[in-house]
Every structure is written in structure tokens, then in C-alpha cells.
Design a protein around this motif. Structure first.
Motif, PDB file in Angstrom:
ATOM      1  N   THR A  29       0.835  -0.939  -0.373  1.00 46.24           N
ATOM      2  CA  THR A  29      -0.161  -0.018   0.166  1.00 46.24           C
ATOM      3  C   THR A  29       1.371   1.142   0.057  1.00 46.24           C
ATOM      4  OG1 THR A  29      -0.381  -0.217   2.426  1.00 46.24           O
ATOM      5  CG2 THR A  29      -2.115  -1.279   1.227  1.00 46.24           C
ATOM      6  N   PHE A  30       2.101   1.294  -0.014  1.00 48.53           N
ATOM      7  CA  PHE A  30       3.000   2.256   0.469  1.00 48.53           C
ATOM      8  C   PHE A  30       2.703   3.318  -1.407  1.00 48.53           C
ATOM      9  CE2 PHE A  30       6.850   5.376   0.123  1.00 48.53           C
ATOM     10  CZ  PHE A  30       7.353   5.374   1.184  1.00 48.53           C
ATOM     11  N   ALA A  31       3.499   3.052  -2.098  1.00 51.65           N
ATOM     12  CA  ALA A  31       3.298   3.547  -3.328  1.00 51.65           C
ATOM     13  C   ALA A  31       1.901   4.606  -3.376  1.00 51.65           C
ATOM     14  CB  ALA A  31       3.451   3.003  -4.760  1.00 51.65           C
ATOM     15  N   GLU A  32       0.481   4.092  -3.351  1.00 48.52           N
ATOM     16  CA  GLU A  32      -0.843   4.712  -3.707  1.00 48.52           C
ATOM     17  C   GLU A  32      -0.804   5.073  -2.220  1.00 48.52           C
ATOM     18  OE1 GLU A  32      -3.324   0.639  -2.923  1.00 48.52           O
ATOM     19  OE2 GLU A  32      -2.056   0.232  -4.198  1.00 48.52           O
ATOM     20  N   ALA A  33      -0.630   4.871  -0.983  1.00 55.04           N
ATOM     21  CA  ALA A  33      -1.085   5.386   0.030  1.00 55.04           C
ATOM     22  C   ALA A  33      -0.069   6.751   0.222  1.00 55.04           C
ATOM     23  CB  ALA A  33      -0.535   5.166   1.201  1.00 55.04           C
ATOM     24  N   ALA A  34       1.164   6.759  -1.106  1.00 51.38           N
ATOM     25  CA  ALA A  34       2.162   8.082   0.428  1.00 51.38           C
ATOM     26  C   ALA A  34       1.633   8.944  -0.888  1.00 51.38           C
ATOM     27  CB  ALA A  34       3.223   6.655  -0.552  1.00 51.38           C
ATOM     28  N   GLN A  35       1.145   8.777  -1.645  1.00 51.44           N
ATOM     29  CA  GLN A  35       0.723  10.295  -1.936  1.00 51.44           C
ATOM     30  C   GLN A  35       1.746  10.664  -2.668  1.00 51.44           C
ATOM     31  OE1 GLN A  35      -1.828  12.580   0.585  1.00 51.44           O
ATOM     32  NE2 GLN A  35      -3.251  11.080   0.471  1.00 51.44           N
ATOM     33  N   ASP A  36       2.172  12.069  -2.531  1.00 53.94           N
ATOM     34  CA  ASP A  36       3.884  13.138  -2.933  1.00 53.94           C
ATOM     35  C   ASP A  36       5.236  12.615  -2.215  1.00 53.94           C
ATOM     36  OD1 ASP A  36       2.470  13.900  -0.398  1.00 53.94           O
ATOM     37  OD2 ASP A  36       3.318  15.842  -1.347  1.00 53.94           O
ATOM     38  N   LEU A  37       4.749  11.685  -1.372  1.00 52.32           N
ATOM     39  CA  LEU A  37       6.012  11.409  -0.046  1.00 52.32           C
ATOM     40  C   LEU A  37       6.879  10.418  -0.623  1.00 52.32           C
ATOM     41  CD1 LEU A  37       3.302  11.299   3.133  1.00 52.32           C
ATOM     42  CD2 LEU A  37       5.019  13.228   2.602  1.00 52.32           C
ATOM     43  N   ALA A  38       5.922   9.749  -1.405  1.00 53.95           N
ATOM     44  CA  ALA A  38       6.717   8.003  -2.204  1.00 53.95           C
ATOM     45  C   ALA A  38       7.649   8.837  -2.581  1.00 53.95           C
ATOM     46  CB  ALA A  38       6.116   7.592  -3.003  1.00 53.95           C
ATOM     47  N   LYS A  39       8.144   9.486  -2.689  1.00 58.09           N
ATOM     48  CA  LYS A  39      10.043   9.699  -3.519  1.00 58.09           C
ATOM     49  C   LYS A  39      10.796   9.939  -2.677  1.00 58.09           C
ATOM     50  CE  LYS A  39       7.941  12.318  -7.289  1.00 58.09           C
ATOM     51  NZ  LYS A  39       7.312  13.196  -8.106  1.00 58.09           N
ATOM     52  N   LYS A  40      10.008  10.633  -1.223  1.00 59.01           N
ATOM     53  CA  LYS A  40      11.679  10.957  -0.443  1.00 59.01           C
ATOM     54  C   LYS A  40      11.670   9.780   0.534  1.00 59.01           C
ATOM     55  CE  LYS A  40      11.269  16.031  -1.286  1.00 59.01           C
ATOM     56  NZ  LYS A  40      11.274  16.658  -1.152  1.00 59.01           N
ATOM     57  N   SER A  41      10.231   9.796   1.191  1.00 57.72           N
ATOM     58  CA  SER A  41      10.219   8.760   2.705  1.00 57.72           C
ATOM     59  C   SER A  41      10.565   7.657   2.328  1.00 57.72           C
ATOM     60  CB  SER A  41       8.743   9.192   3.789  1.00 57.72           C
ATOM     61  OG  SER A  41       7.609   8.926   2.169  1.00 57.72           O
ATOM     62  N   GLU A  42      10.662   6.674   3.852  1.00 65.08           N
ATOM     63  CA  GLU A  42      10.659   4.793   3.479  1.00 65.08           C
ATOM     64  C   GLU A  42       9.679   4.554   5.269  1.00 65.08           C
ATOM     65  OE1 GLU A  42      13.919   3.275   2.457  1.00 65.08           O
ATOM     66  OE2 GLU A  42      14.595   5.177   1.307  1.00 65.08           O
ATOM     67  N   ALA A  43       9.536   5.307   4.981  1.00 65.24           N
ATOM     68  CA  ALA A  43       7.919   5.298   5.290  1.00 65.24           C
ATOM     69  C   ALA A  43       7.290   6.513   6.333  1.00 65.24           C
ATOM     70  CB  ALA A  43       8.396   4.724   6.967  1.00 65.24           C
ATOM     71  N   PHE A  44       6.008   6.420   6.574  1.00 69.01           N
ATOM     72  CA  PHE A  44       5.091   7.439   6.949  1.00 69.01           C
ATOM     73  C   PHE A  44       3.935   7.269   7.487  1.00 69.01           C
ATOM     74  CE2 PHE A  44       3.684   6.473   2.826  1.00 69.01           C
ATOM     75  CZ  PHE A  44       1.751   6.290   3.313  1.00 69.01           C
ATOM     76  N   LEU A  45       3.613   7.814   9.372  1.00 71.65           N
ATOM     77  CA  LEU A  45       2.736   7.338   9.608  1.00 71.65           C
ATOM     78  C   LEU A  45       0.759   7.764   9.042  1.00 71.65           C
ATOM     79  CD1 LEU A  45       3.926   8.301  13.327  1.00 71.65           C
ATOM     80  CD2 LEU A  45       3.737   6.330  12.361  1.00 71.65           C
ATOM     81  N   GLN A  46       0.742   7.786   9.506  1.00 70.34           N
ATOM     82  CA  GLN A  46      -1.091   7.591   8.634  1.00 70.34           C
ATOM     83  C   GLN A  46      -1.917   7.897  10.020  1.00 70.34           C
ATOM     84  OE1 GLN A  46      -1.974   7.086   4.420  1.00 70.34           O
ATOM     85  NE2 GLN A  46      -4.564   6.173   5.138  1.00 70.34           N
ATOM     86  N   LEU A  47      -2.777   8.280   9.668  1.00 69.59           N
ATOM     87  CA  LEU A  47      -3.676   8.749  11.220  1.00 69.59           C
ATOM     88  C   LEU A  47      -5.136   8.407  11.064  1.00 69.59           C
ATOM     89  CD1 LEU A  47      -2.005  11.864  12.664  1.00 69.59           C
ATOM     90  CD2 LEU A  47      -1.718   9.515  13.279  1.00 69.59           C
ATOM     91  N   GLN A  48      -5.786   7.831  10.654  1.00 65.96           N
ATOM     92  CA  GLN A  48      -7.349   7.868  11.164  1.00 65.96           C
ATOM     93  C   GLN A  48      -8.100   8.659  11.964  1.00 65.96           C
ATOM     94  OE1 GLN A  48      -8.821   6.288   7.930  1.00 65.96           O
ATOM     95  NE2 GLN A  48     -10.403   7.391   8.774  1.00 65.96           N
ATOM     96  N   LEU A  49      -8.658  10.091  11.178  1.00 61.23           N
ATOM     97  CA  LEU A  49      -9.492  10.238  12.318  1.00 61.23           C
ATOM     98  C   LEU A  49     -10.776  10.305  12.578  1.00 61.23           C
ATOM     99  CD1 LEU A  49      -7.633  13.981  11.109  1.00 61.23           C
ATOM    100  CD2 LEU A  49      -6.483  12.310  13.184  1.00 61.23           C
ATOM    101  N   THR A  50     -11.171  11.147  13.278  1.00 64.15           N
ATOM    102  CA  THR A  50     -12.752  10.662  12.903  1.00 64.15           C
ATOM    103  C   THR A  50     -13.165  11.327  12.334  1.00 64.15           C
ATOM    104  OG1 THR A  50     -13.374  13.008  14.735  1.00 64.15           O
ATOM    105  CG2 THR A  50     -12.880  10.580  15.844  1.00 64.15           C
ATOM    106  N   ASP A  51     -12.888  12.715  11.618  1.00 58.12           N
ATOM    107  CA  ASP A  51     -14.153  12.854  10.094  1.00 58.12           C
ATOM    108  C   ASP A  51     -13.433  12.261   8.705  1.00 58.12           C
ATOM    109  OD1 ASP A  51     -11.453  14.035  10.266  1.00 58.12           O
ATOM    110  OD2 ASP A  51     -11.428  16.011  10.103  1.00 58.12           O
ATOM    111  N   ASP A  52     -12.253  10.897   8.679  1.00 55.33           N
ATOM    112  CA  ASP A  52     -12.126  10.252   8.153  1.00 55.33           C
ATOM    113  C   ASP A  52     -11.115  11.397   7.284  1.00 55.33           C
ATOM    114  OD1 ASP A  52     -13.565   8.528   8.107  1.00 55.33           O
ATOM    115  OD2 ASP A  52     -15.323   9.340   7.601  1.00 55.33           O
ATOM    116  N   GLU A  53     -10.422  12.036   7.524  1.00 49.79           N
ATOM    117  CA  GLU A  53      -9.491  12.510   7.164  1.00 49.79           C
ATOM    118  C   GLU A  53      -8.555  11.610   6.993  1.00 49.79           C
ATOM    119  OE1 GLU A  53      -8.205  17.028   7.299  1.00 49.79           O
ATOM    120  OE2 GLU A  53      -9.797  17.489   7.619  1.00 49.79           O
TER     121      GLU A  53
END
Length: 144
Positions: free
Chosen positions: A89-113
């Protein structure tokens, strides 16, 4: 004259590397001042992150300070997931972060952001994910 032309690229490189080092030093110094307000913080070339009580704040470090900051309360967070390079899921979830980051934390908020916090080091990302998940599960009673 030929020797001068041969040394010119090395001289240009020296000035560029000096400027880049000074630039990064300035970013770290502004981060140190910004981080004083938090109980726990991390600096990364992609993001600065700070946690204080039930708030999590992150933004982009620059020489002038941390910009594009976002702050959330843990009460807004439903779940926290770590997505590392190599995951399906990294490439599709990373949006513009995929080129530089090795990992990221994805927060699922109550307002679906789903805000993302990039990391260049997977081990540090794993430690932050564990800490934040534990803090979320405990309801913030025992922050360390």
C-alpha cells in the motif's frame, strides 16, 4: 589555465556543500527552539513532530522555523498505522511522500481525514507508531 578550469568544479562543489551544511544547521537550530514546548519530539528532514499531553503537532522544518504545522488532539484519532516502503500500500497511500520518505505514519481521524507524517528512518517511525498507539489506547493517562 587548464589547471584552473579543472579545479573550478571542485571549488563550486565546496561552496555548495558548505551552503547546504549551513542551511541544515539553521533548520536544526530552529527545530530545537520549536521542540522546547513539547514533552517528546523528533526532527527529520521531511518533518518535525512534537507531542505534548493529548496533542500531536507536525510540520515542515525550514531555516525560518517549522511551517505548514498541523495539530490534532488524540480524541480525534481513530487509529494509527505505519506504512513503510516495500509494503503493497505504500505507493498508492504515500501520495507525494513516496519519492523521499522510507515510511510514514497515517492517522485515521474521526472526520475520515488521513494525515500523513513522513519519516526517513523506518526504525524511528516504528517507535513513534508504538508510542502513539500505546498513548491512544491508554487514553493519555500515562504519557512517557
Amino acid at each position: 589555465m587548464v589547471h584552473g578550469l579543472l579545479w573550478l568544479p571542485l571549488l563550486i562543489f565546496f561552496f555548495w556543500i558548505t551552503w547546504a551544511g549551513w542551511n541544515e544547521y539553521q533548520k536544526v537550530e530552529t527545530y530545537k527552539q520549536w521542540a522546547n514546548q513539547f514533552e517528546r519530539s523528533k526532527y527529520d528532514i521531511l518533518a518535525a513532530l512534537g507531542q505534548s499531553e493529548r496533542n500531536l503537532t507536525w510540520g515542515l522544518p525550514t531555516r525560518q522555523g517549522i511551517i505548514n504545522t498541523q495539530t490534532i488532539d488524540f480524541n480525534q484519532v481513530r487509529s494509527i498505522s505505519l506504512i513503510a516502503k516495500g509494503d503493497a500500500t505504500f505507493a498508492e497511500a504515500a501520495q507525494d511522500l513516496a519519492k523521499k520518505s522510507e515510511a510514514f505514519l497515517q492517522l485515521q481521524l474521526t472526520d475520515d481525514e488521513q494525515p500523513q507524517i513522513p519519516f526517513t528512518d523506518v526504525d524511528i517511525a516504528q517507535k513513534w507508531c508504538s508510542f502513539l498507539t500505546k498513548t491512544l489506547a491508554e487514553g493519555g493517562d500515562q504519557l512517557s
